[in-house]
Design a protein around this motif. Structure first.
Motif, PDB file in Angstrom:
ATOM      1  N   VAL A  47       0.824  -1.210   0.000  1.00 25.70           N
ATOM      2  CA  VAL A  47       0.000   0.000   0.000  1.00 25.70           C
ATOM      3  C   VAL A  47       0.858   1.260   0.000  1.00 25.70           C
ATOM      4  O   VAL A  47       0.432   2.298  -0.513  1.00 25.70           O
ATOM      5  N   SER A  77       0.139   3.792  -3.009  1.00 26.45           N
ATOM      6  CA  SER A  77      -0.375   5.117  -2.661  1.00 26.45           C
ATOM      7  C   SER A  77       0.589   6.240  -3.012  1.00 26.45           C
ATOM      8  O   SER A  77       0.248   7.417  -2.872  1.00 26.45           O
ATOM      9  N   ASP A  89       3.368   6.834  -1.438  1.00 27.34           N
ATOM     10  CA  ASP A  89       4.106   7.303  -0.265  1.00 27.34           C
ATOM     11  C   ASP A  89       5.586   6.937  -0.331  1.00 27.34           C
ATOM     12  O   ASP A  89       6.434   7.661   0.186  1.00 27.34           O
ATOM     13  N   TYR A  92      -8.984  10.639   2.488  1.00 33.27           N
ATOM     14  CA  TYR A  92      -9.353   9.423   1.766  1.00 33.27           C
ATOM     15  C   TYR A  92     -10.619   8.780   2.317  1.00 33.27           C
ATOM     16  O   TYR A  92     -11.241   7.945   1.656  1.00 33.27           O
ATOM     17  N   GLU A  99     -10.701   5.851  -0.857  1.00 35.58           N
ATOM     18  CA  GLU A  99      -9.828   5.889  -2.033  1.00 35.58           C
ATOM     19  C   GLU A  99      -8.771   6.959  -1.825  1.00 35.58           C
ATOM     20  O   GLU A  99      -9.089   8.074  -1.406  1.00 35.58           O
ATOM     21  N   VAL A 100      -7.532   6.595  -2.096  1.00 34.14           N
ATOM     22  CA  VAL A 100      -6.448   7.569  -2.092  1.00 34.14           C
ATOM     23  C   VAL A 100      -6.443   8.230  -3.461  1.00 34.14           C
ATOM     24  O   VAL A 100      -6.209   7.565  -4.475  1.00 34.14           O
ATOM     25  N   HIS A 109      -4.568   7.289  -6.817  1.00 30.56           N
ATOM     26  CA  HIS A 109      -3.882   6.003  -6.629  1.00 30.56           C
ATOM     27  C   HIS A 109      -4.923   4.905  -6.462  1.00 30.56           C
ATOM     28  O   HIS A 109      -5.145   4.385  -5.369  1.00 30.56           O
ATOM     29  N   VAL A 130      -4.543   1.133  -4.692  1.00 29.61           N
ATOM     30  CA  VAL A 130      -4.286   0.873  -3.264  1.00 29.61           C
ATOM     31  C   VAL A 130      -5.218  -0.193  -2.718  1.00 29.61           C
ATOM     32  O   VAL A 130      -4.802  -1.097  -1.983  1.00 29.61           O
ATOM     33  N   TYR A 131      -6.496  -0.130  -3.061  1.00 31.05           N
ATOM     34  CA  TYR A 131      -7.485  -1.027  -2.460  1.00 31.05           C
ATOM     35  C   TYR A 131      -8.061  -2.019  -3.466  1.00 31.05           C
ATOM     36  O   TYR A 131      -9.195  -2.476  -3.326  1.00 31.05           O
TER      37      TYR A 131
END
Length: 432
Positions: free
Chosen positions: A155, A159, A161, A260, A332-333, A336, A339-340
């Motif tokens: 993640v 995302s 990061d 998010y 939701e990011v 991105h 992510v999920y």
């Protein structure tokens, strides 16, 4: 009587979960719910957790080791770990490592007093709990089960990061592969988690088991009537009580105030609804860095039908949700979408579905359980007009038809996520 039933009175289950706690402390209740149900069945359950709460950034206990009887045959062991005030950064990383070290330091004392384990489960979010669990399982020559509820470090990369070559990403990837490789069984709680564990990482499907978030339906139902646990201002805003008159559609959100999580999407939807003159109210109960921003948005747009409150006790959440018409979630990011893609593991959505309200969920993957259960509807993430349209549709829907969503959601949770159903599967994973 099955072999498991004959043997279970002699079985001791250790669950190592950094962020677990009894509900009164506001932590993740997954292991508490499983522990209580397994305890009823005659198993002895020991949950080892941190004495420092990730959710309140305060100590549950400042004792080096605090033990408490959570229920019949269930013990919680809280170990004192280092503190941190931010959920990212070096101090939190130190806290994770400290937890692993303290588990290994005190495991002999715990085993002497509460019984050696017959199986050991290590639970992520962070994977250092897997390392501790494996070492203990190896010492006592028992089954090691790796439970995963969030795919770190995937993640982080998805995302944006962190970069794939970031040292921390590489380190956690190494631990993840090592842990899954050494695990006798892998439990995942995300709806499509097997696609990652098996299809992407290559681990055999024979050792991966889906066990979602459990719902203690009886406890939830009992807490629905405890409206006195809700702050008076929330009760008055929602029109709870015999002397109150409900004349608005109530939409609620319980959780973290994060972008998010869609808190601004919900406020923008309310702005649209207020401009239309529809009697819709939104109540927010939670905590997080966006609270001040939410309050500023409300002031800037002169919103009237909204209340933003602090975090409420976990035992009060059922009363909030069950007295709502709609429960709102969003995940939701932005920018991105990957992510999920394997689903999420959120107690909140289960509680929403079971509450009897209709769940509106901003999530891009339409095969989510909210849609499959018929307990709610999906809306497009970061699209307040879509959310407003769904709320208006429900407002104009006859009450008996709106309540059908809640009825379907409750039945779905009872059939698929009740703690009794999932505990059957858990015992097969642990001992079958």
């Amino acid at each position: 009587m099955s072999v498991l039933d004959i043997q279970k009175k002699q079985k001791t289950i250790w669950i190592i979960d950094h962020y677990s706690s009894e509900p009164v402390y506001g932590g993740i209740s997954r292991q508490y719910d499983f522990g209580r149900e397994l305890g009823k069945r005659g198993y002895h359950v020991v949950v080892i957790a941190s004495g420092y709460s990730h959710f309140t950034h305060s100590y549950i206990s400042d004792q080096s080791l605090k033990a408490g009887a959570a229920a019949a045959n269930v013990r919680y062991i809280y170990l004192k770990t280092s503190s941190y005030s931010s959920n990212s950064g070096a101090k939190r990383a130190k806290n994770m490592a400290d937890f692993m070290v303290k588990v290994l330091k005190y495991e002999s004392r715990i085993a002497k007093k509460y019984g050696k384990p017959d199986t050991v489960t290590g639970c992520s979010v962070h994977p250092l709990a897997w390392v501790a669990a494996y070492m203990i399982a190896k010492k006592y020559r028992v089954r090691f089960v790796a439970e995963v509820r969030d795919f770190w470090p995937r993640v982080w990369v998805a995302s944006g990061d962190k970069k794939p070559a970031d040292p921390m990403v590489l380190f956690f990837e190494m631990i993840q592969r090592w842990s899954f490789g050494h695990a006798d069984r892998i439990i995942y709680s995300m709806f499509h988690g097997d696609k990652y564990i098996c299809s992407e990482l290559g681990f055999p499907r024979s050792k991966a088991y889906l066990i979602g978030q459990p719902m203690d339906c009886e406890r939830f139902d009992n807490n629905c009537t405890k409206t006195d646990l809700l702050p008076e201002k929330i009760r008055n805003f929602m029109g709870i009580g015999a002397e109150k008159k409900r004349n608005s559609l109530i939409c609620s959100f319980a959780g973290y105030y994060m972008i998010y999580e869609g808190v601004y999407v919900m406020l923008e939807a309310l702005k649209i609804l207020e401009e239309k003159g529809l009697p819709v109210k939104m109540v927010f109960a939670g905590s997080g860095p966006e609270k001040k921003g939410m309050e500023q948005y409300i002031a800037d747009h002169s919103l009237k039908n909204v209340l933003v409150w602090d975090r409420i006790p976990k035992e009060a959440v059922p009363a909030l949700l069950s007295h709502s018409d709609i429960c709102m979630a969003h995940l939701e990011v932005k920018g991105h979408k990957e992510v999920y893609k394997y689903g999420v593991s959120k107690n909140k959505v289960n509680e929403y579905l079971y509450s009897g309200a209709c769940t509106l969920y901003g999530f891009m993957y339409k095969d989510d359980e909210v849609a499959e259960s018929g307990g709610g509807m999906m809306f497009q993430p970061y699209h307040p007009a879509d959310l407003a349209d769904k709320i208006e549709y429900l407002y104009r829907l006859p009450e008996h038809r709106r309540k059908q969503y809640g009825a379907r959601g409750r039945e779905y949770i009872r059939q698929t996520h009740s703690v009794e159903v999932l505990a059957d599967r858990m015992t097969e994973v642990l001992f079958g």
